[in-house]
Design a protein around this motif. Structure first.
Motif, mmCIF file in Angstrom:
data_model
loop_
_atom_site.group_PDB
_atom_site.id
_atom_site.type_symbol
_atom_site.label_atom_id
_atom_site.label_comp_id
_atom_site.label_asym_id
_atom_site.label_seq_id
_atom_site.Cartn_x
_atom_site.Cartn_y
_atom_site.Cartn_z
ATOM 1 N N GLY A 72 -1.377 12.575 9.690
ATOM 2 C CA GLY A 72 -2.813 12.680 9.508
ATOM 3 C C GLY A 72 -3.440 12.189 10.545
ATOM 4 N N ASN A 106 -2.878 18.499 1.709
ATOM 5 C CA ASN A 106 -3.050 19.720 2.372
ATOM 6 C C ASN A 106 -2.369 21.016 1.603
ATOM 7 N N HIS A 147 0.653 -1.241 0.080
ATOM 8 C CA HIS A 147 -0.109 0.037 0.199
ATOM 9 C C HIS A 147 1.011 1.392 -0.106
ATOM 10 N N GLY A 180 -8.732 15.697 9.271
ATOM 11 C CA GLY A 180 -7.808 16.319 8.409
ATOM 12 C C GLY A 180 -8.335 17.591 7.538
ATOM 13 N N PRO A 181 -9.099 17.267 6.545
ATOM 14 C CA PRO A 181 -9.508 18.123 5.485
ATOM 15 C C PRO A 181 -10.178 19.190 6.360
ATOM 16 N N PHE A 184 -3.838 15.227 12.988
ATOM 17 C CA PHE A 184 -4.838 16.194 12.295
ATOM 18 C C PHE A 184 -6.315 15.595 12.642
ATOM 19 N N ASP A 185 -6.171 14.457 12.534
ATOM 20 C CA ASP A 185 -7.481 13.891 12.931
ATOM 21 C C ASP A 185 -8.022 13.944 14.314
ATOM 22 N N GLY A 243 -2.311 10.780 2.290
ATOM 23 C CA GLY A 243 -3.640 11.594 2.492
ATOM 24 C C GLY A 243 -3.124 13.167 2.568
ATOM 25 N N VAL A 244 -2.136 13.261 3.646
ATOM 26 C CA VAL A 244 -1.993 14.764 4.098
ATOM 27 C C VAL A 244 -1.120 15.692 2.838
ATOM 28 N N THR A 252 -5.278 10.731 -1.256
ATOM 29 C CA THR A 252 -5.715 9.590 -0.286
ATOM 30 C C THR A 252 -6.089 8.392 -1.121
ATOM 31 N N ASP A 253 -6.413 7.334 -0.287
ATOM 32 C CA ASP A 253 -6.489 5.913 -0.784
ATOM 33 C C ASP A 253 -7.369 5.855 -2.202
ATOM 34 N N SER A 312 0.379 10.236 5.875
ATOM 35 C CA SER A 312 -0.940 9.569 5.744
ATOM 36 C C SER A 312 -1.368 9.350 7.227
ATOM 37 N N GLY A 313 -2.584 8.790 7.396
ATOM 38 C CA GLY A 313 -3.320 8.685 8.498
ATOM 39 C C GLY A 313 -2.460 7.706 9.358
ATOM 40 N N GLY A 314 -1.786 6.812 8.906
ATOM 41 C CA GLY A 314 -1.169 5.939 9.690
ATOM 42 C C GLY A 314 0.649 5.911 9.540
ATOM 43 N N HIS A 331 1.342 4.368 -2.700
ATOM 44 C CA HIS A 331 1.259 5.798 -2.441
ATOM 45 C C HIS A 331 2.301 6.555 -3.136
HETATM 46 O O1 KG4 Z 1 -3.360 7.905 2.676
HETATM 47 P P1 KG4 Z 1 -4.720 7.984 3.332
HETATM 48 O O2 KG4 Z 1 -5.983 7.991 2.601
HETATM 49 O O3 KG4 Z 1 -5.118 6.791 4.382
HETATM 50 C C1 KG4 Z 1 -3.964 6.394 4.955
HETATM 51 O O4 KG4 Z 1 -3.482 5.069 4.403
HETATM 52 O O5 KG4 Z 1 -3.770 6.536 6.314
HETATM 53 O O6 KG4 Z 1 -4.456 9.330 4.373
HETATM 54 C C2 KG4 Z 1 -5.714 9.670 5.214
HETATM 55 C C3 KG4 Z 1 -5.178 10.711 6.113
HETATM 56 C C4 KG4 Z 1 -6.435 11.135 7.289
HETATM 57 O O7 KG4 Z 1 -5.514 11.096 8.395
HETATM 58 C C5 KG4 Z 1 -6.713 12.387 6.958
HETATM 59 O O8 KG4 Z 1 -7.268 13.273 7.775
HETATM 60 C C6 KG4 Z 1 -5.423 13.097 6.223
HETATM 61 O O9 KG4 Z 1 -5.085 11.913 5.366
HETATM 62 N N1 KG4 Z 1 -5.957 14.284 5.291
HETATM 63 C C7 KG4 Z 1 -5.556 15.515 5.456
HETATM 64 C C8 KG4 Z 1 -6.048 16.295 4.329
HETATM 65 N N2 KG4 Z 1 -6.474 15.379 3.382
HETATM 66 C C9 KG4 Z 1 -6.542 14.064 4.236
HETATM 67 N N3 KG4 Z 1 -4.864 16.005 6.510
HETATM 68 C C10 KG4 Z 1 -4.617 17.392 6.458
HETATM 69 N N4 KG4 Z 1 -4.961 18.204 5.137
HETATM 70 C C11 KG4 Z 1 -5.855 17.644 4.354
HETATM 71 N N5 KG4 Z 1 -6.155 18.426 3.192
#
Ligand code: KG4
Ligand code: ZN
Length: 348
Positions: A175, A284, A123, A192-193, A178-179, A280-281, A311-312, A148-150, A127
């Motif tokens: 991420g 931003n 995964h 996050g968004p 942020f969450d 995901g981040v 994002t995914d 990312s989130g993780g 990315h």
């Molecule tokens: O890569 P992803 O879709 O999933 C993982 O593999 O973790 O990332 C999701 C993360 C979440 O924590 C989400 O809040 C964050 O990316 N995210 C953001 C933004 N868009 C998504 N964080 C800050 N600013 C954003 N615009």
């Protein structure tokens, strides 16, 4: 039982990508002939929102419901029928075990029925490769910031499958921070968004939050202390909408600055002249702006995935699968193997 897995045809043209590692069912078809991709995606955000985070069992069940209609829709969108697919890539890990199993089982079943090769994809590697789906493409070797989130990682990407981790998060990922801060400010999941949007209304410099770990020479990150600091400051305020926006602004600035400072150091240390930002981040906008400002004086090129591929999604899986399938890699048999944890530096 003997299983026969068809070897890759020499001219692999179209790869079906299946992503089900977490809360998005992502399907795509990458066509290598014209470097184009069509995708369909279903996000489970509304399903998990009442719980404030992803509920693994609900995620798996929803992937099962959505996967076939999304594959059909992707084929329709591409204007092709299943026999026009030459290979199938799916997310093998890391991710939620039950969710991963849905995608892997679908991929293996379809691959067997169509008599074409399948391949389990990493995964995070997918990315990292998503920026190759932009018009402006990087080339190996490059420095990658994976946010990312993780994960929050700085990686020296030497070649496909050769990744050296230069820095990692010691606790919360960017991420995730942020969450969590978004939740604290009462913003809807995933935060996050929403937090990034609220930050645009904040007054700069009303609050100033620490930039964690910047005085340490290594390239690791830690965002848990910043999250606790933010909570402490927020508790002492009137907690009105104006203050929430100012806090969101200060928090985003602290995260973005910290990420930028470490990227700058890693670029200087490695001498690499390309910075790839993914996960995901990377969507931003403030992070994008900041990284532009640090890479310009260093004469370093900056690459991001297209905004809808941060994002995914299935497109990054289809593309990563295409690169490896076209080198002759494929699953050895029909066994369904997925992995919850899979360090990226163990790939080859
Ligand atoms: O890569 P992803 O879709 O999933 C993982 O593999 O973790 O990332 C999701 C993360 C979440 O924590 C989400 O809040 C964050 O990316 N995210 C953001 C933004 N868009 C998504 N964080 C800050 N600013 C954003 N615009
Ligand atoms: Zn992801």
């Amino acid at each position: 039982m003997t299983t026969v897995v068809k070897r890759l045809r020499p001219s692999i043209l179209r790869v079906l990508g299946i992503e089900t590692s977490c809360d998005e069912t992502g399907i795509a078809i990458y066509d290598s002939e014209n470097d184009s991709v069509v995708q369909t995606l279903f996000s489970q955000i509304e399903l998990h929102a009442p719980f404030g985070g992803v509920v693994p069992e609900l995620a798996s069940r929803d992937h099962i419901r959505k996967i076939i209609p999304l594959i059909r829709a992707a084929l329709d969108k591409a204007g092709i029928s299943p026999p026009s697919i030459n290979g199938i890539a799916y997310t093998k890990g890391p991710g939620l075990m039950g969710a991963l199993l849905v995608g892997a089982t679908m991929a293996k079943t379809l691959g067997f029925a169509l008599d074409i090769p399948t391949l389990g994809v990493h995964h995070l590697e997918a990315h990292l490769l998503a920026p190759f789906l932009s018009a402006d493409k990087p080339q190996f070797p490059f420095l990658a910031l994976l946010v990312s989130g993780g994960h929050t990682m700085l990686i020296e990407a030497k070649a496909l499958g050769h990744y050296q981790i230069l820095g990692d998060t010691l606790d919360d990922a960017a991420g995730e921070a942020f969450d969590k801060v978004a939740k604290l400010l009462g913003l809807p999941y995933p935060g996050g968004p929403a937090l990034a949007k609220l930050a645009t209304q904040g007054v700069p410099n009303r609050f100033h939050f620490p930039r964690p770990m910047i005085n340490r020479p290594e390239l690791n990150f830690s965002f848990s202390g910043l999250k606790t600091h933010t909570l402490g400051v927020f508790k002492k305020t009137h907690q009105d909408e104006k203050i929430k926006a100012d806090i969101a602004h200060a928090f985003q600035e602290a995260v973005v600055d910290t990420l930028a400072i470490k990227c700058e150091r890693a670029l200087k240390k490695t001498g690499l002249k390309q910075l790839v930002v993914a996960g995901g981040v990377s969507a931003n906008i403030r992070l994008r702006e900041k990284l532009h400002s640090i890479t310009k004086p260093l004469n370093t090129q900056l690459f991001f995935p297209p905004l809808d591929l941060c994002t995914d999604n299935g497109a990054m899986i289809a593309y990563a699968g295409y690169l490896r399938l076209s080198k002759g890699e494929h699953d050895p048999d029909l066994a369904i193997q997925t992995v919850a944890r899979w360090p990226i530096d163990t790939l080859r």
